[in-house]
Design an enzyme around this catalytic site. Structure first.
Site, mmCIF file in Angstrom:
data_model
loop_
_atom_site.group_PDB
_atom_site.id
_atom_site.type_symbol
_atom_site.label_atom_id
_atom_site.label_comp_id
_atom_site.label_asym_id
_atom_site.label_seq_id
_atom_site.Cartn_x
_atom_site.Cartn_y
_atom_site.Cartn_z
ATOM 1 C CG HIS A 169 -2.763 3.042 6.154
ATOM 2 N ND1 HIS A 169 -1.637 3.048 5.369
ATOM 3 C CD2 HIS A 169 -2.903 4.285 6.628
ATOM 4 C CE1 HIS A 169 -1.129 4.270 5.352
ATOM 5 N NE2 HIS A 169 -1.857 5.038 6.107
ATOM 6 C CG HIS B 278 -1.814 1.202 1.293
ATOM 7 N ND1 HIS B 278 -2.075 1.866 2.472
ATOM 8 C CD2 HIS B 278 -2.486 1.889 0.330
ATOM 9 C CE1 HIS B 278 -2.873 2.885 2.230
ATOM 10 N NE2 HIS B 278 -3.136 2.922 0.937
HETATM 11 FE FE1 FES Z 1 0.302 -0.849 4.790
HETATM 12 FE FE2 FES Z 1 -1.074 1.322 4.265
HETATM 13 S S1 FES Z 1 1.068 1.109 4.312
HETATM 14 S S2 FES Z 1 -1.829 -0.638 4.752
#
Ligand code: FES
Length: 174
Positions: free
Chosen positions: A123, A104
């Protein structure tokens, strides 16, 4: 509150309409030629130069061993999961390796031995190590890059490729 109820009703109608479309789609799928139905999706494997990451004797059951692949800027782990899994190497088919950079936004992932997942503190995305790094919750939009592993007759573990784009790279090319 009335406005909310209206929206809920609208959502239900859309859901039911979607269900109708899916049923029609399923019916159409049944008339596809046999060759088309038999086609399996292929893994988007990208080969890198083989790197020796460890030896099977270095691994303890369900404990991550930190490694880096395909270069020192790409942290990852090797795991001996104890049960045969997709992409598993070794005599028991239970040795796997993954990037530990969250796809992500690049936070470092931590291993949870209880449910054999890699977890993101950023997140909260979660990736199932027994299912090829499949994302099981969270914000990421791709699964975790899994290493293609080979183990030689001395027990040395080599990585020879990765099956997803590594976070922060424009392509899987060194
Ligand atoms: Fe891992 Fe956003 S950086 S869920």
């Amino acid at each position: 509150m009335k406005r909310c109820n209206s929206l809920i009703d609208a959502g239900r109608r859309q859901f039911l309409t979607g269900a109708g479309v899916m049923t029609a789609g399923a019916a159409a799928a049944t008339v596809l030629p046999a060759e088309a139905r038999a086609a399996e999706p292929t893994a988007a494997l990208v080969k890198y130069p083989a790197n020796r990451l460890a030896n099977v004797k270095d691994l303890k059951a369900n404990e991550p061993l930190d490694v880096a692949y395909p270069d020192e800027d790409a942290p990852g782990v090797l795991l001996k999961l104890g049960t045969r899994v997709p992409g598993g190497a070794g005599p028991d088919g239970d040795i796997v390796g993954f990037s530990t950079v969250c796809p992500h936004k690049g936070y470092p992932l931590a291993y949870s031995a209880g449910d054999k997942t890699l977890n993101c503190p950023g997140h909260y995305s979660r990736f199932d190590c027994e299912k090829g790094g499949q994302q099981v919750w969270g914000q990421a939009t791709q699964n975790l890059p899994q290493y293609a592993l080979r183990i030689d007759d001395k027990g040395d573990i080599y990585a020879e490729g990765v099956d997803e784009l590594l976070y922060g790279r424009l392509s899987n090319v060194l």
